[in-house]
Write a protein that holds these residues in place. Structure first.
Motif, PDB file in Angstrom:
ATOM      1  N   CYS A  57       5.855  -6.675 -10.180  1.00 19.15           N
ATOM      2  CA  CYS A  57       7.144  -6.590 -10.851  1.00 19.15           C
ATOM      3  C   CYS A  57       7.980  -7.806 -10.442  1.00 19.15           C
ATOM      4  N   VAL A  58       9.019  -8.100 -11.192  1.00 20.61           N
ATOM      5  CA  VAL A  58       9.904  -9.197 -10.819  1.00 20.61           C
ATOM      6  C   VAL A  58      10.534  -8.970  -9.448  1.00 20.61           C
ATOM      7  N   CYS A  59      10.608  -7.713  -8.999  1.00 21.76           N
ATOM      8  CA  CYS A  59      11.161  -7.409  -7.674  1.00 21.76           C
ATOM      9  C   CYS A  59      10.133  -7.588  -6.560  1.00 21.76           C
ATOM     10  N   GLY A  60       8.858  -7.757  -6.912  1.00 20.78           N
ATOM     11  CA  GLY A  60       7.795  -7.934  -5.926  1.00 20.78           C
ATOM     12  C   GLY A  60       6.916  -6.716  -5.729  1.00 20.78           C
ATOM     13  N   ASN A  61       7.321  -5.557  -6.232  1.00 23.41           N
ATOM     14  CA  ASN A  61       6.485  -4.364  -6.109  1.00 23.41           C
ATOM     15  C   ASN A  61       5.209  -4.505  -6.932  1.00 23.41           C
ATOM     16  N   PRO A  62       4.124  -3.854  -6.510  1.00 22.79           N
ATOM     17  CA  PRO A  62       2.880  -3.902  -7.277  1.00 22.79           C
ATOM     18  C   PRO A  62       3.006  -3.227  -8.641  1.00 22.79           C
ATOM     19  N   LEU A  63       2.380  -3.825  -9.627  1.00 17.39           N
ATOM     20  CA  LEU A  63       2.196  -3.204 -10.935  1.00 17.39           C
ATOM     21  C   LEU A  63       0.754  -2.757 -11.096  1.00 17.39           C
ATOM     22  N   VAL A  64      -0.157  -3.577 -10.562  1.00 21.59           N
ATOM     23  CA  VAL A  64      -1.595  -3.360 -10.702  1.00 21.59           C
ATOM     24  C   VAL A  64      -2.244  -3.539  -9.332  1.00 21.59           C
ATOM     25  N   ALA A  65      -3.154  -2.656  -9.006  1.00 22.63           N
ATOM     26  CA  ALA A  65      -3.961  -2.782  -7.789  1.00 22.63           C
ATOM     27  C   ALA A  65      -5.377  -3.150  -8.198  1.00 22.63           C
ATOM     28  N   ALA A  66      -5.949  -4.149  -7.546  1.00 21.72           N
ATOM     29  CA  ALA A  66      -7.363  -4.482  -7.758  1.00 21.72           C
ATOM     30  C   ALA A  66      -8.152  -3.746  -6.675  1.00 21.72           C
ATOM     31  N   LEU A 122       0.832  -1.207   0.000  1.00 16.85           N
ATOM     32  CA  LEU A 122       0.000   0.000   0.000  1.00 16.85           C
ATOM     33  C   LEU A 122       0.866   1.257   0.000  1.00 16.85           C
ATOM     34  N   LYS A 123       1.974   1.216   0.732  1.00 15.52           N
ATOM     35  CA  LYS A 123       2.901   2.346   0.751  1.00 15.52           C
ATOM     36  C   LYS A 123       3.515   2.539  -0.641  1.00 15.52           C
ATOM     37  N   VAL A 124       3.949   1.451  -1.263  1.00 13.82           N
ATOM     38  CA  VAL A 124       4.545   1.528  -2.597  1.00 13.82           C
ATOM     39  C   VAL A 124       3.514   2.062  -3.598  1.00 13.82           C
ATOM     40  N   LEU A 125       2.311   1.529  -3.565  1.00 19.13           N
ATOM     41  CA  LEU A 125       1.259   2.004  -4.467  1.00 19.13           C
ATOM     42  C   LEU A 125       1.015   3.502  -4.291  1.00 19.13           C
ATOM     43  N   SER A 126       0.953   3.949  -3.050  1.00 17.11           N
ATOM     44  CA  SER A 126       0.723   5.373  -2.786  1.00 17.11           C
ATOM     45  C   SER A 126       1.849   6.224  -3.355  1.00 17.11           C
ATOM     46  N   ARG A 127       3.060   5.739  -3.234  1.00 15.49           N
ATOM     47  CA  ARG A 127       4.193   6.488  -3.793  1.00 15.49           C
ATOM     48  C   ARG A 127       4.195   6.435  -5.316  1.00 15.49           C
ATOM     49  N   GLN A 128       3.823   5.309  -5.879  1.00 15.26           N
ATOM     50  CA  GLN A 128       3.739   5.217  -7.342  1.00 15.26           C
ATOM     51  C   GLN A 128       2.718   6.208  -7.885  1.00 15.26           C
ATOM     52  N   LEU A 129       1.581   6.307  -7.208  1.00 12.60           N
ATOM     53  CA  LEU A 129       0.483   7.148  -7.684  1.00 12.60           C
ATOM     54  C   LEU A 129       0.591   8.607  -7.243  1.00 12.60           C
ATOM     55  N   GLY A 130       1.414   8.863  -6.224  1.00 11.76           N
ATOM     56  CA  GLY A 130       1.540  10.219  -5.713  1.00 11.76           C
ATOM     57  C   GLY A 130       0.370  10.652  -4.850  1.00 11.76           C
ATOM     58  N   ARG A 131      -0.374   9.684  -4.337  1.00 14.47           N
ATOM     59  CA  ARG A 131      -1.515   9.959  -3.451  1.00 14.47           C
ATOM     60  C   ARG A 131      -1.821   8.699  -2.654  1.00 14.47           C
ATOM     61  N   ALA A 132      -2.561   8.861  -1.591  1.00 16.25           N
ATOM     62  CA  ALA A 132      -2.947   7.696  -0.789  1.00 16.25           C
ATOM     63  C   ALA A 132      -3.880   6.805  -1.607  1.00 16.25           C
ATOM     64  N   VAL A 133      -3.622   5.506  -1.573  1.00 19.97           N
ATOM     65  CA  VAL A 133      -4.512   4.575  -2.274  1.00 19.97           C
ATOM     66  C   VAL A 133      -5.758   4.339  -1.441  1.00 19.97           C
ATOM     67  N   ARG A 134      -6.774   3.817  -2.093  1.00 15.57           N
ATOM     68  CA  ARG A 134      -8.028   3.562  -1.387  1.00 15.57           C
ATOM     69  C   ARG A 134      -8.638   2.263  -1.861  1.00 15.57           C
ATOM     70  N   ASP A 135      -9.169   1.540  -0.923  1.00 14.60           N
ATOM     71  CA  ASP A 135      -9.982   0.356  -1.187  1.00 14.60           C
ATOM     72  C   ASP A 135      -9.289  -0.713  -2.043  1.00 14.60           C
ATOM     73  N   VAL A 136      -7.975  -0.879  -1.852  1.00 20.14           N
ATOM     74  CA  VAL A 136      -7.233  -1.910  -2.586  1.00 20.14           C
ATOM     75  C   VAL A 136      -7.532  -3.263  -1.948  1.00 20.14           C
ATOM     76  N   ASP A 175      11.530   2.399  -8.579  1.00 17.58           N
ATOM     77  CA  ASP A 175      12.324   3.357  -7.828  1.00 17.58           C
ATOM     78  C   ASP A 175      12.523   2.805  -6.426  1.00 17.58           C
ATOM     79  N   PRO A 176      13.746   2.562  -5.983  1.00  8.96           N
ATOM     80  CA  PRO A 176      13.970   2.028  -4.627  1.00  8.96           C
ATOM     81  C   PRO A 176      13.364   2.909  -3.533  1.00  8.96           C
ATOM     82  N   ALA A 177      13.198   4.199  -3.807  1.00  8.17           N
ATOM     83  CA  ALA A 177      12.625   5.111  -2.806  1.00  8.17           C
ATOM     84  C   ALA A 177      11.174   4.785  -2.466  1.00  8.17           C
TER      85      ALA A 177
END
Length: 191
Positions: free
Chosen positions: A46-55, A25-39, A185-187
Motif C-alpha cells: 500500500c502507499v502507507c507501506g503495509n503489505p497488499l500481497v504476500a509471496a 508478518l503481524k499486519v498480514l496475520s491481522r489482515q487475514l485473521g490467522r497466522a501467516v505461513r511461509d511468506v 486499518d491502523p489497528a
C-alpha cells in the motif's frame, strides 16, 4: 523461463525491501485473521507501506504444495474482488479468451511470467523442487479465468501490463480501492 531482475517489480515495492519484516508478518496475520505461513516476500505494498500481497513459498513447511504464490491479503481489495467473482466476471473473461487471440496470447505470457516468478521465489525460499505443480500456475491460467484474487495478486506483484486480466480487475474495483489511497486499518500495526 523468463529472467527477472531481483529488484522489486510490484506496486510500491521499489521503495521497500521485498523481505518481510516482523511488522509485515503481524499486519498480514491481522489482515487475514490467522497466522501467516511461509511468506518469502512482500511484492506489493500500500502507499502507507503495509503489505497488499504476500509471496508464499511454493511448498509450505508442512510439505503441502502451494501453487498460488501471490496471496492477495488486503481485506478491502479481497472483498471488492470477491464481489466481482460473485457477479460471474470470470465467465465473461473466459469467453473473451476464447474469442480474442491477442488477449489469449497475453494471458499465456502472464502464465509464463507467473511460473518464472514462482521458480524465483522457490529458489529464494530455499524450497526444493515441487514437481506436483510443475507447469501449473494458478487462477485458471493460461486457458480460463478461475480466480480473480490470484490474477489481482499477480498483477500487483508483477506490475501493470504483465497480467492484463488482473489489471482489468483492478480497474473494475477502482471505486472501492485504488493504488493511491490507503484503506488500511491502523489497528493492524498495533501491538
Amino acid at each position: 523461463m523468463t529472467e527477472h531482475p531481483t529488484a522489486p517489480r510490484g506496486l510500491n515495492s521499489t521503495d521497500q525491501t521485498l523481505e518481510p519484516s516482523e511488522t509485515d508478518l503481524k499486519v498480514l496475520s491481522r489482515q487475514l485473521g490467522r497466522a501467516v505461513r511461509d511468506v518469502v516476500e512482500i511484492p506489493a505494498r500500500c502507499v502507507c507501506g503495509n503489505p497488499l500481497v504476500a509471496a508464499t513459498a511454493p511448498r509450505l513447511a508442512n510439505g503441502t504444495p502451494f501453487p498460488t504464490v501471490f496471496y492477495l491479503a488486503h481485506p478491502v481489495i479481497t472483498a471488492a474482488v470477491s464481489r466481482l467473482e460473485a457477479e460471474g466476471a470470470m465467465y465473461a473473461m473466459t469467453e473473451r479468451l476464447a474469442e480474442d487471440p491477442e488477449l489469449a496470447a497475453s494471458y499465456r505470457a502472464a502464465h509464463e511470467d507467473f511460473l518464472a516468478e514462482r521458480e524465483r521465489i522457490r529458489v529464494a525460499s530455499g524450497t526444493g523442487e515441487v514437481p506436483e505443480i510443475e507447469g501449473i500456475s494458478a487462477g485458471g491460467m493460461p486457458t480460463r479465468v478461475k480466480c480473480l484474487h490470484v490474477l489481482v495478486g499477480h498483477a500487483l506483484a508483477a506490475g501493470q501490463g504483465v497480467n492484463l486480466l488482473g489489471d482489468e480487475t483492478l480497474e473494475r474495483i477502482s471505486s472501492t480501492w485504488d493504488t493511491q489511497t490507503c484503506r488500511c486499518d491502523p489497528a493492524w500495526r498495533d501491538a
